[in-house]
Design an enzyme around this catalytic site. Sequence first.
Site, PDB file in Angstrom:
ATOM      1  CD  GLU A 119      -2.952  -1.130   2.414  1.00 42.61           C
ATOM      2  OE1 GLU A 119      -3.951  -0.696   2.260  1.00 42.61           O
ATOM      3  OE2 GLU A 119      -2.482  -1.454   3.267  1.00 42.61           O
ATOM      4  CG  HIS A 241      -9.409   5.312   1.802  1.00 42.89           C
ATOM      5  ND1 HIS A 241      -9.407   5.320   0.295  1.00 42.89           N
ATOM      6  CD2 HIS A 241      -8.760   4.568   2.130  1.00 42.89           C
ATOM      7  CE1 HIS A 241      -8.666   4.157  -0.107  1.00 42.89           C
ATOM      8  NE2 HIS A 241      -8.194   3.669   1.370  1.00 42.89           N
ATOM      9  NE  ARG A 287      -5.144   5.316   2.585  1.00 43.27           N
ATOM     10  CZ  ARG A 287      -5.341   4.442   3.622  1.00 43.27           C
ATOM     11  NH1 ARG A 287      -5.776   5.029   4.854  1.00 43.27           N
ATOM     12  NH2 ARG A 287      -5.142   2.968   3.418  1.00 43.27           N
ATOM     13  CG  HIS A 348     -10.170   6.058   5.580  1.00 41.07           C
ATOM     14  ND1 HIS A 348     -10.961   4.947   5.560  1.00 41.07           N
ATOM     15  CD2 HIS A 348      -8.782   5.182   5.831  1.00 41.07           C
ATOM     16  CE1 HIS A 348     -10.462   3.756   5.494  1.00 41.07           C
ATOM     17  NE2 HIS A 348      -9.309   4.118   5.828  1.00 41.07           N
ATOM     18  NE  ARG A 383      -4.927   5.116   9.336  1.00 43.51           N
ATOM     19  CZ  ARG A 383      -5.315   4.127   8.509  1.00 43.51           C
ATOM     20  NH1 ARG A 383      -4.743   2.877   8.681  1.00 43.51           N
ATOM     21  NH2 ARG A 383      -6.163   4.223   7.689  1.00 43.51           N
TER      22      ARG A 383
HETATM   23  P1  FAD Z   1     -13.778   0.474  15.933  1.00 46.04           P
HETATM   24  O1  FAD Z   1     -13.468  -0.718  15.015  1.00 46.04           O
HETATM   25  O2  FAD Z   1     -14.500   1.684  15.168  1.00 46.04           O
HETATM   26  O3  FAD Z   1     -14.877  -0.014  17.093  1.00 46.04           O
HETATM   27  C1  FAD Z   1     -15.237   1.091  17.697  1.00 46.04           C
HETATM   28  C2  FAD Z   1     -16.375   0.426  18.690  1.00 46.04           C
HETATM   29  O4  FAD Z   1     -16.846   1.318  19.943  1.00 46.04           O
HETATM   30  C3  FAD Z   1     -17.657  -0.200  18.122  1.00 46.04           C
HETATM   31  O5  FAD Z   1     -18.087  -1.346  18.730  1.00 46.04           O
HETATM   32  C4  FAD Z   1     -18.641   0.788  18.497  1.00 46.04           C
HETATM   33  O6  FAD Z   1     -19.883   0.165  18.625  1.00 46.04           O
HETATM   34  C5  FAD Z   1     -18.223   1.350  19.730  1.00 46.04           C
HETATM   35  N1  FAD Z   1     -18.740   2.501  20.416  1.00 46.04           N
HETATM   36  C6  FAD Z   1     -18.554   3.647  19.732  1.00 46.04           C
HETATM   37  N2  FAD Z   1     -18.925   4.741  20.675  1.00 46.04           N
HETATM   38  C7  FAD Z   1     -19.586   4.134  21.724  1.00 46.04           C
HETATM   39  C8  FAD Z   1     -20.474   4.418  22.779  1.00 46.04           C
HETATM   40  N3  FAD Z   1     -20.564   5.828  23.033  1.00 46.04           N
HETATM   41  N4  FAD Z   1     -20.743   3.448  23.496  1.00 46.04           N
HETATM   42  C9  FAD Z   1     -20.574   2.083  23.624  1.00 46.04           C
HETATM   43  N5  FAD Z   1     -19.685   1.807  22.397  1.00 46.04           N
HETATM   44  C10 FAD Z   1     -19.285   2.529  21.568  1.00 46.04           C
HETATM   45  N6  FAD Z   1      -6.926   0.216   8.808  1.00 46.04           N
HETATM   46  C11 FAD Z   1      -6.073  -0.696   8.770  1.00 46.04           C
HETATM   47  O7  FAD Z   1      -4.942  -0.807   9.434  1.00 46.04           O
HETATM   48  N7  FAD Z   1      -5.980  -1.466   7.664  1.00 46.04           N
HETATM   49  C12 FAD Z   1      -7.103  -1.552   6.659  1.00 46.04           C
HETATM   50  O8  FAD Z   1      -7.004  -2.214   5.876  1.00 46.04           O
HETATM   51  C13 FAD Z   1      -8.171  -0.523   7.195  1.00 46.04           C
HETATM   52  N8  FAD Z   1      -9.252  -0.567   6.259  1.00 46.04           N
HETATM   53  C14 FAD Z   1     -10.389   0.375   6.671  1.00 46.04           C
HETATM   54  C15 FAD Z   1     -11.499   0.130   5.851  1.00 46.04           C
HETATM   55  C16 FAD Z   1     -12.640   1.161   6.048  1.00 46.04           C
HETATM   56  C17 FAD Z   1     -13.730   1.088   5.351  1.00 46.04           C
HETATM   57  C18 FAD Z   1     -12.403   1.784   7.470  1.00 46.04           C
HETATM   58  C19 FAD Z   1     -13.623   2.546   7.616  1.00 46.04           C
HETATM   59  C20 FAD Z   1     -11.197   1.824   8.152  1.00 46.04           C
HETATM   60  C21 FAD Z   1     -10.205   1.161   7.581  1.00 46.04           C
HETATM   61  N9  FAD Z   1      -9.160   1.143   8.528  1.00 46.04           N
HETATM   62  C22 FAD Z   1      -8.021  -0.059   8.361  1.00 46.04           C
HETATM   63  C23 FAD Z   1      -9.078   1.712   9.794  1.00 46.04           C
HETATM   64  C24 FAD Z   1      -9.289   0.821  10.821  1.00 46.04           C
HETATM   65  O9  FAD Z   1     -10.396  -0.184  10.482  1.00 46.04           O
HETATM   66  C25 FAD Z   1      -9.960   1.627  12.227  1.00 46.04           C
HETATM   67  O10 FAD Z   1      -9.035   2.335  12.459  1.00 46.04           O
HETATM   68  C26 FAD Z   1      -9.866   0.259  13.078  1.00 46.04           C
HETATM   69  O11 FAD Z   1     -10.418  -0.968  12.835  1.00 46.04           O
HETATM   70  C27 FAD Z   1     -10.437   0.890  14.332  1.00 46.04           C
HETATM   71  O12 FAD Z   1     -10.650   0.039  15.595  1.00 46.04           O
HETATM   72  P2  FAD Z   1     -11.134   0.398  16.883  1.00 46.04           P
HETATM   73  O13 FAD Z   1     -11.198  -0.812  17.616  1.00 46.04           O
HETATM   74  O14 FAD Z   1     -10.375   1.595  17.507  1.00 46.04           O
HETATM   75  O15 FAD Z   1     -12.548   1.062  16.611  1.00 46.04           O
HETATM   76  C1  SIN Z   2      -7.574   0.436   2.452  1.00 45.25           C
HETATM   77  O1  SIN Z   2      -7.745  -0.750   2.525  1.00 45.25           O
HETATM   78  O2  SIN Z   2      -7.314   1.112   1.712  1.00 45.25           O
HETATM   79  C2  SIN Z   2      -7.594   1.032   3.899  1.00 45.25           C
HETATM   80  C3  SIN Z   2      -6.412   0.441   4.619  1.00 45.25           C
HETATM   81  C4  SIN Z   2      -6.072   1.492   5.937  1.00 45.25           C
HETATM   82  O3  SIN Z   2      -6.929   2.231   5.945  1.00 45.25           O
HETATM   83  O4  SIN Z   2      -5.320   1.299   6.198  1.00 45.25           O
END
Ligand code: FAD
Ligand code: SIN
Length: 551
Positions: A119, A241, A287, A348, A383
Amino acid sequence: MDYQYQYDVVVIGGGAAGLTLALHLAPTTRIALITKGPLSESATLYAQGGISAVLDESDSTESHIRDTLEAGASLCDMEAVRFAVEHGQECIRWLTSCGVPFTRETESNRSHSYHLTREGGHSHRRVIHAADATGRAIETTLEQRIHAHPNIDVFEQHIAIDLITTAKLGIASSRCVGAYVLDKQRQEVHTFRAPFVVLATGGAGKAYLYTSNPDVSTGDGIAMAWRAGCRVANMEFIQFHPTCLYHPEAKSFLITETVRGEGGKLLLPDGGRFLSKFDPRAELAPRDIVARAIDHEMKRLGIPCIYLDISHKPAEFTLRHFPTVYQRCLEFGYDMTKQPIPVVPAAHYTCGGVKTSIRGRTDIVGLYAVGETAYTGFHGANRMASNSLLECLVFAMSAAKDIERELKTAPPPPPLPDWDESRVTVSNEEIVVAHNWDELRRFMWDYVGIVRTTKRLEKAKRRVDLLTKEVEDHYRHYRITNDVIELRNLTLVSELIIRSALSRKESRGLHFTTDYPTPDNTKRPTPTVLCPPNYGREQERPGTDPHLTLV
Ligand code: FAD
Ligand code: SIN
């Protein structure tokens, strides 16, 4: 009927960060895992590309560190970067031991058998993945383990409203002792009491009209931590993104950057490539550069989208690597094995967040933040792709170890008052909430987007100040609902983004302003750290929250 629950640790959020932390603590600790939707609904579920880690013998820790620092535009914290990169392999080993089905090489003569993709910003193939649905593979695998664990109680459809601190209770010491949580189905507010609370609530993409993020990404953890008295950092660095599917019904469906990593080209409507005009790395530039180049060309030519083309690759290759993206595009009428697909940038990733140490500690004793909610210093001003899941895993593990150590000596929390609704009524003003929600996301997109100006940021600040007053008024007078909680948090987080953006008088990484179009290299760059009014205060003024009655 309001309940009081008592646990060792309350984990708010069930994405990669929350699940990892809970599973690491569960053998010794009683845990409440709270998620505001179904357990799986999170940004994690939608992650496509993969997780960066040094897994190949041709790669090295130093190279991953170098690439991360370069993308971060001199704003990364070296300790956090080294810590994350050095723990990458351990995290991947843990995920594979949990059963996450990463894609294997069809033929391999390397020391490992996993397929590693590329990437933007990475100088090596170092992104381990499960086809193009890596997040789903992680989330569903870990979720099964969570449900099977006798020490973890899962509270789905429960949204945390605010943290409870001893300072708020008028006790002169500063510690987090629980949270108020709305049970969305019963419409009741419950009290969760615990010596340790972890914010793992993800990012704040929903502050913007167009975002790749799911509806749950409303910055709740950042807002709750700020209100409780924690500092936040680097909120101006919102990552856009470059390639989300352009279609009115696609809700900003992401087209993974690995499509470009595997040879996909970005094209203008006339079929011409354009990225090498902006960066010699062309489609594989970081990005911020790619998103800005697209924004520039769209504005220059007055076009609604540009195109991503991988149709020159054999169809079998595309179907094997990108089955999810292929299928989704087909549903909208685009066959990516035969034609370019229309794409646009969308908000994103939130690089900034609650300021934490590498052990996940915030400014308040007993309160931790992990994952996208946290600012560890790992990403700096931008990032690098696939470094986010890595950050979730590494810092969740290190926070879990810290909490386990601290639990032995933590004082039991004091008795907590129930949430008080005696001074509020049921709202007949929900239209105000809906209107303000739309207004906020639109002006954030128009005024605080990929390319900024001081004038537009000032306009956004005036609007967000007005909205803050209206939303606070609503909060003080009416019963709490899911929408009010989220709007209150998004308004606050937007204000923090705007204030941070206004304070950075240069362009760096993801923050680009035409008033200061270059980095200020006359001094050492520093992160933007904002302090809340109650930062460091041992006791808050009584009566600050209308829902809290102290006895
Ligand atoms: P999240 O996975 O967003 O989880 C948040 C949790 O908190 C959820 O369960 C939600 O319900 C809960 N929550 C929020 N507020 C409250 C509240 N007030 N009360 C109770 N629960 C609450 N990163 C990479 O490294 N590689 C990738 O390939 C990649 N692809 C991506 C593709 C997409 C479409 C997106 C959107 C992001 C991508 N990212 C990627 C970024 C990465 O996925 C996220 O940064 C990461 O998953 C965040 O994880 P997290 O556990 O911090 O939060
Ligand atoms: C992607 O698959 O392009 C998302 C990867 C990332 O947000 O790290």
